[in-house]
Structures are given as C-alpha cells and as structure tokens.
Design a protein around this motif. Structure first.
Motif, short mmCIF file in Angstrom:
data_model
loop_
_atom_site.label_atom_id
_atom_site.label_comp_id
_atom_site.label_asym_id
_atom_site.label_seq_id
_atom_site.Cartn_x
_atom_site.Cartn_y
_atom_site.Cartn_z
N ALA A 77 126.38 32.94 8.48
CA ALA A 77 125.50 32.83 9.65
C ALA A 77 126.02 31.75 10.61
O ALA A 77 126.03 31.95 11.83
CB ALA A 77 124.07 32.51 9.22
N LEU A 78 126.46 30.63 10.07
CA LEU A 78 127.02 29.56 10.92
C LEU A 78 128.30 30.01 11.60
O LEU A 78 128.53 29.69 12.78
CB LEU A 78 127.27 28.31 10.09
CG LEU A 78 126.02 27.57 9.61
CD1 LEU A 78 126.39 26.46 8.63
CD2 LEU A 78 125.25 27.01 10.79
N ILE A 79 129.13 30.75 10.89
CA ILE A 79 130.36 31.29 11.49
C ILE A 79 130.00 32.23 12.64
O ILE A 79 130.63 32.20 13.70
CB ILE A 79 131.23 31.98 10.44
CG1 ILE A 79 131.84 30.95 9.48
CG2 ILE A 79 132.33 32.82 11.09
CD1 ILE A 79 132.51 31.54 8.26
N GLY A 80 128.99 33.05 12.45
CA GLY A 80 128.54 33.95 13.50
C GLY A 80 128.05 33.19 14.73
O GLY A 80 128.40 33.53 15.86
N LYS A 81 127.27 32.14 14.50
CA LYS A 81 126.78 31.33 15.62
C LYS A 81 127.93 30.62 16.32
O LYS A 81 127.94 30.52 17.56
CB LYS A 81 125.76 30.31 15.13
CG LYS A 81 124.42 30.93 14.78
CD LYS A 81 123.40 29.89 14.40
CE LYS A 81 122.09 30.60 14.06
NZ LYS A 81 121.01 29.65 13.85
N VAL A 138 125.97 33.23 2.45
CA VAL A 138 125.12 33.80 3.50
C VAL A 138 124.90 32.77 4.60
O VAL A 138 125.01 33.08 5.80
CB VAL A 138 123.77 34.30 2.92
CG1 VAL A 138 122.77 34.60 4.01
CG2 VAL A 138 123.99 35.51 2.04
N LYS A 139 124.62 31.54 4.22
CA LYS A 139 124.40 30.48 5.21
C LYS A 139 125.68 30.21 6.01
O LYS A 139 125.63 30.07 7.24
CB LYS A 139 123.96 29.19 4.52
CG LYS A 139 122.60 29.26 3.87
CD LYS A 139 122.31 27.97 3.14
CE LYS A 139 121.06 28.04 2.30
NZ LYS A 139 120.86 26.81 1.52
N ILE A 140 126.79 30.13 5.32
CA ILE A 140 128.07 29.86 5.98
C ILE A 140 128.42 31.00 6.94
O ILE A 140 128.85 30.76 8.07
CB ILE A 140 129.19 29.64 4.95
CG1 ILE A 140 128.94 28.32 4.20
CG2 ILE A 140 130.56 29.64 5.60
CD1 ILE A 140 129.78 28.13 2.96
N ALA A 157 124.20 31.45 -12.65
CA ALA A 157 123.58 30.53 -11.68
C ALA A 157 124.60 30.13 -10.61
O ALA A 157 124.26 30.05 -9.42
CB ALA A 157 123.04 29.30 -12.40
N ILE A 158 125.83 29.88 -11.01
CA ILE A 158 126.88 29.52 -10.06
C ILE A 158 127.13 30.66 -9.08
O ILE A 158 127.26 30.45 -7.88
CB ILE A 158 128.16 29.11 -10.81
CG1 ILE A 158 127.94 27.77 -11.53
CG2 ILE A 158 129.36 29.03 -9.87
CD1 ILE A 158 129.01 27.41 -12.54
N VAL A 159 127.21 31.89 -9.59
CA VAL A 159 127.44 33.06 -8.73
C VAL A 159 126.30 33.21 -7.74
O VAL A 159 126.52 33.46 -6.55
CB VAL A 159 127.62 34.34 -9.59
CG1 VAL A 159 127.56 35.59 -8.72
CG2 VAL A 159 128.93 34.28 -10.36
N ARG A 160 125.05 33.03 -8.20
CA ARG A 160 123.90 33.13 -7.28
C ARG A 160 123.98 32.05 -6.21
O ARG A 160 123.74 32.32 -5.03
CB ARG A 160 122.57 33.02 -8.05
CG ARG A 160 122.17 34.28 -8.78
CD ARG A 160 120.73 34.21 -9.27
NE ARG A 160 120.46 33.06 -10.12
CZ ARG A 160 120.70 33.00 -11.44
NH1 ARG A 160 121.23 34.03 -12.06
NH2 ARG A 160 120.42 31.91 -12.11
N TYR A 161 124.31 30.84 -6.60
CA TYR A 161 124.42 29.74 -5.65
C TYR A 161 125.49 30.02 -4.61
O TYR A 161 125.27 29.84 -3.41
CB TYR A 161 124.71 28.43 -6.39
CG TYR A 161 124.90 27.26 -5.46
CD1 TYR A 161 123.82 26.62 -4.89
CD2 TYR A 161 126.18 26.81 -5.14
CE1 TYR A 161 123.98 25.55 -4.02
CE2 TYR A 161 126.36 25.75 -4.27
CZ TYR A 161 125.26 25.12 -3.71
OH TYR A 161 125.44 24.08 -2.84
N ILE A 162 126.65 30.46 -5.06
CA ILE A 162 127.75 30.77 -4.13
C ILE A 162 127.32 31.87 -3.15
O ILE A 162 127.59 31.79 -1.96
CB ILE A 162 129.03 31.17 -4.90
CG1 ILE A 162 129.61 29.95 -5.61
CG2 ILE A 162 130.06 31.79 -3.96
CD1 ILE A 162 130.76 30.27 -6.56
#
Length: 147
Positions: A113-117, A109-111, A99-104
C-alpha cells in the motif's frame, strides 16, 4: 519468451532459488520465492521441497540469509547445490513458522500500500513538474524574479 513449453514439470508449491548471476550478491531482486500452479523450471534455479513447514516460511527464510560466504565464482557468481544443502538454519516450531508467515503477509500488504501511494506521489510530482516547466517556458510565470 524464446520458445514454448508443451507441458509442465511441477504442479505444487515449491521454492525456487537462484543458481547463478550477479543478483546472488547484489540482491536487487529476490533470490528465493514460491512458485505455484503448473510450471516448468529451467536449469538456472534450484527447486526445493521442504520436509516440513510452509513453503512461504522457507522462501522468506532463505531470502533473509546472507549467502555471500557460500557463493562461488567471481565473473559469474554461483550458488551450488552442495553449498545450498550445506547451509545450516535455525528451525522454529511449525506454529512459529505459521505465525511468521502470517506476519510477513500482513506487513507485505502494508508495504505494498505504501509503495502504491509513493507511486501516486511520484506521478503527481512529475505532472506538476511538467506543468511548472510549461508555465515557465510559455511565460505564464516569471522565473527571473528572486524570491
């Protein structure tokens, strides 16, 4: 690349942990990560094969630890194999590890995307800055008037 390697030592996902260098204390880049595929490892990394659980969990777990108390050396910080073996870690169940690996992975992925923006914004800001400087230097805008 200084030389080439004809073969490889490993062909399985394993954890590589930095052995020495200022980054052990500065932590400006990761000190633990998972290597996959066929690869060779030099003598400046510890190679770890977990007894159980996903390698991604253990790499993230090691990455989250403050290892400064067990790093030796002042001129060249070093994480010895004995110090690494002597670390004591809390161990969740394997289902919790998964569960921790899935969460990370989801949050990464979100982080990313933010870095890309943020990168796009920086590029646009630089472009606009350059255009503004050009306009000021060529007299297209008057910079002598106070706002």
């Amino acid at each position: 690349m200084i030389d080439t390697v004809d073969g490889y030592l490993f062909d399985e996902p394993l954890i590589l942990v930095s052995e020495d260098g200022a980054n052990l204390l500065a932590r400006s880049t990761p000190i633990a990560f998972v290597a996959r595929g066929e690869y060779w490892v030099n003598n400046h990394a510890h190679v770890l094969r977990p007894r159980f659980g996903p390698v991604d969990f253990w790499a993230a777990r090691i990455e989250a630890i403050d290892i400064s108390p067990i790093v030796t050396g002042s001129a060249q910080p070093k994480l010895t194999a004995d110090a690494l073996r002597g670390m004591r870690l809390a161990v969740p169940s394997e289902s919790e590890m998964d569960a921790i690996v899935r969460y990370i992975a989801q949050e990464t992925v979100k982080i990313d995307a933010l870095i890309g923006k943020a990168g796009e914004f920086i590029a646009l800001a630089k472009e606009r800055r350059s255009a503004l400087i050009t306009a000021a230097v060529t007299g297209q805008i008057d910079v002598t008037k106070a706002a």
